[in-house]
Design an enzyme around this catalytic site. Structure first.
Site, PDB file in Angstrom:
ATOM      1  N   ASP A   1       0.946  -0.850  -0.233  1.00 51.56           N
ATOM      2  CA  ASP A   1       0.021   0.520  -0.091  1.00 51.56           C
ATOM      3  C   ASP A   1       0.690   1.317   0.277  1.00 51.56           C
ATOM      4  O   ASP A   1       1.068   1.673   1.117  1.00 51.56           O
ATOM      5  CB  ASP A   1      -0.946   0.239   1.789  1.00 51.56           C
ATOM      6  CG  ASP A   1      -2.085   0.876   0.939  1.00 51.56           C
ATOM      7  OD1 ASP A   1      -1.261   2.281   0.757  1.00 51.56           O
ATOM      8  OD2 ASP A   1      -2.252   0.406   2.352  1.00 51.56           O
TER       9      ASP A   1
ATOM     10  N   LYS B   1      -5.956  10.883  -1.704  1.00 52.01           N
ATOM     11  CA  LYS B   1      -4.584  10.869  -0.971  1.00 52.01           C
ATOM     12  C   LYS B   1      -3.890  11.779  -1.725  1.00 52.01           C
ATOM     13  O   LYS B   1      -4.124  12.648  -2.392  1.00 52.01           O
ATOM     14  CB  LYS B   1      -3.943   9.974   0.008  1.00 52.01           C
ATOM     15  CG  LYS B   1      -4.690   8.856   0.718  1.00 52.01           C
ATOM     16  CD  LYS B   1      -5.508   9.349   2.431  1.00 52.01           C
ATOM     17  CE  LYS B   1      -7.036   8.809   2.448  1.00 52.01           C
ATOM     18  NZ  LYS B   1      -6.641   7.665   3.136  1.00 52.01           N
TER      19      LYS B   1
HETATM   20  C1  LIG Z   1      -7.268   6.414   3.025  1.00 54.54           C
HETATM   21  C2  LIG Z   1      -6.171   4.900   3.042  1.00 54.54           C
HETATM   22  C3  LIG Z   1      -6.644   3.335   2.630  1.00 54.54           C
HETATM   23  C4  LIG Z   1      -8.139   3.709   2.577  1.00 54.54           C
HETATM   24  O1  LIG Z   1      -8.917   4.047   1.100  1.00 54.54           O
HETATM   25  P1  LIG Z   1     -10.177   5.332   0.426  1.00 54.54           P
HETATM   26  O2  LIG Z   1      -9.641   6.150  -0.853  1.00 54.54           O
HETATM   27  O3  LIG Z   1     -10.245   5.733   1.486  1.00 54.54           O
HETATM   28  O4  LIG Z   1     -10.890   4.002   0.137  1.00 54.54           O
HETATM   29  C5  LIG Z   1      -6.618   2.845   2.243  1.00 54.54           C
HETATM   30  N1  LIG Z   1      -4.738   2.868   2.863  1.00 54.54           N
HETATM   31  C6  LIG Z   1      -4.299   3.978   3.281  1.00 54.54           C
HETATM   32  C7  LIG Z   1      -2.404   4.112   3.781  1.00 54.54           C
HETATM   33  C8  LIG Z   1      -4.553   5.088   3.687  1.00 54.54           C
HETATM   34  O5  LIG Z   1      -4.214   6.094   3.653  1.00 54.54           O
END
Ligand SMILES: *Cc1c(COP(=O)(O)O)cnc(C)c1O
Length: 383
Positions: free
Chosen positions: A178, A203
């Site tokens: 991720d 993000k």
């Molecule tokens: C926000 C986030 C997610 C989830 O993403 P969404 O777009 O809110 O569904 C997954 N992993 C990390 C590290 C995040 O900051």
């Protein structure tokens, strides 16, 4: 337009998949806000598109750009980071399989695996992901996936992507990273041995706090095919307007990240020398446990900074509501600075579990405002 693979990051962010519109010459890719596409004769599409759940030209442009920036061959854009995560899990795992996750995984990913994956038939082990012996020890004969975040949320722990990819591959498992906190500008996990990169494009990739989106990227043809098939079958795809906004954000990722890093470094220094602050968590600090690994796999250290407040939970909560520019809100990665109390906000759902975070912890998403204003705001709130 086929660009040589050695074009720079920003050149690829601005041009890959984004040649001027062939019909009108529009320099900016249109938002193809359509569900379906006319066929000239039965079964003969004009550009390979038949229905937008299976594919849409605006989403394709985003996917091509993301694949290029992450040095992959295939990318798929999703309605959210969690839709991307869900698709990865269902495409890569079967009931009975085991996966390894970080013991400080993003709360939403933990919830997906624990509350939806486990009833579906998965088992998992949560480990301190910076500890390679712990990762190795958690491997079972049924382990098919190691799920990794680096830096992690909210403690900015660093995982050694290359070392973990070797553990995964020795076990016949895949590694998913991720990459939301780093963004493809600061870190490209596929180059370091990962099989799949996941993003919450909500993000840094989108960068303007105006969309929810996600993506999966891989260099593996079979996985790429499988992600597209699952996306089409399960339907959690990005809509054309969201894909367009994400692509608009992506074009400026490099300049935004440089400024996020400049500002976060200055804020980390300020916090570290402040008498009312305890431990500061920022991988760019030389006293951070993961600093050396981060230096080896990241270009710079990102825009997220966490710190503990000497006055404990009550003081931490007060500081969160005393800032003027740092907005009290969840999420991260936008141009504006945000402040939050993970224990009571983003990580409230993991209280009492192995993912619980200290209650005197504050997390900052350092934006790209003028650094003097940010420093003054934070100093005022602390004093
Ligand atoms: C926000 C986030 C997610 C989830 O993403 P969404 O777009 O809110 O569904 C997954 N992993 C990390 C590290 C995040 O900051």
């Amino acid at each position: 337009m086929t660009l040589p693979a050695d074009d720079g990051f920003s050149t690829r962010a601005i041009h890959v998949g984004q040649e001027p519109d062939p019909t009108t010459g529009a320099v900016v890719l249109p938002i193809y806000q359509t569900s379906t596409f006319a066929q000239d004769v039965v079964g003969q599409t004009r550009a390979g598109y038949d229905y937008s759940r299976a594919g849409n030209p605006t989403s394709t442009a985003l996917e091509l750009a993301l694949a290029s920036l992450e040095r992959g061959r295939h990318a798929k854009a999703f309605a959210s980071g969690m839709a991307a995560a869900d698709t990865a899990i269902r495409a890569m795992l079967r009931p009975g399989d085991h996966l390894i996750i970080p013991d400080d995984a993003y709360g939403g990913s933990f919830r997906l695996i624990d509350k939806i994956g486990v009833p579906w038939g998965l088992t998992y082990t949560a480990v301190p992901i910076a500890d390679l012996d712990a990762v190795r020890a958690a491997v079972r004969p049924t382990t098919r996936l190691i799920w990794c975040e680096t830096p992690t949320n909210p403690l900015l722990t660093i995982a050694d992507i290359y070392a973990i990819s070797e553990i995964a591959h020795d076990a016949g498992a895949k590694l998913l990273v991720d990459n939301t906190f780093a963004s493809p500008y600061l870190q490209q996990p596929l180059v370091l041995g990962a099989d799949v990169v996941m993003h919450s494009t909500t993000k840094y990739v989108g960068g303007h706090s105006d969309i929810i989106g996600g993506a999966l990227i891989t260099a593996d043809d079979e996985l790429g095919e499988s992600f597209s098939f699952h996306a089409k079958s399960m339907g959690g795809i990005a809509g054309p307007f969201d894909a367009w906004l994400t692509l608009r954000g992506l074009k400026t990722l490099a300049v935004r990240m440089e400024r996020h890093c400049d500002n976060a470094e200055a804020i980390a220094d300020l916090l570290q020398s402040h008498s009312r602050v305890g431990r500061v968590y920022y991988p760019g600090l030389e006293n951070h446990e993961g600093h050396d690994v981060a230096a080896g796999q990241m270009l710079r250290y990102g825009g997220m900074v966490s710190f503990r407040v000497a006055g404990g939970r009550e003081e931490a909560v007060k500081i969160c509501s005393r800032t003027r520019l740092f907005t009290l809100a969840e999420s991260l990665g936008g141009v504006e600075s945000l402040i939050e109390h993970p224990g009571l906000m983003t990580h409230a759902s993991v209280a009492g579990s192995s993912l619980e975070v200290p209650d005197d912890l504050i997390r900052l998403s350092v934006g790209i405002e003028d650094i003097d204003d940010l420093m003054a705001d934070l100093s005022d709130a602390l004093n």
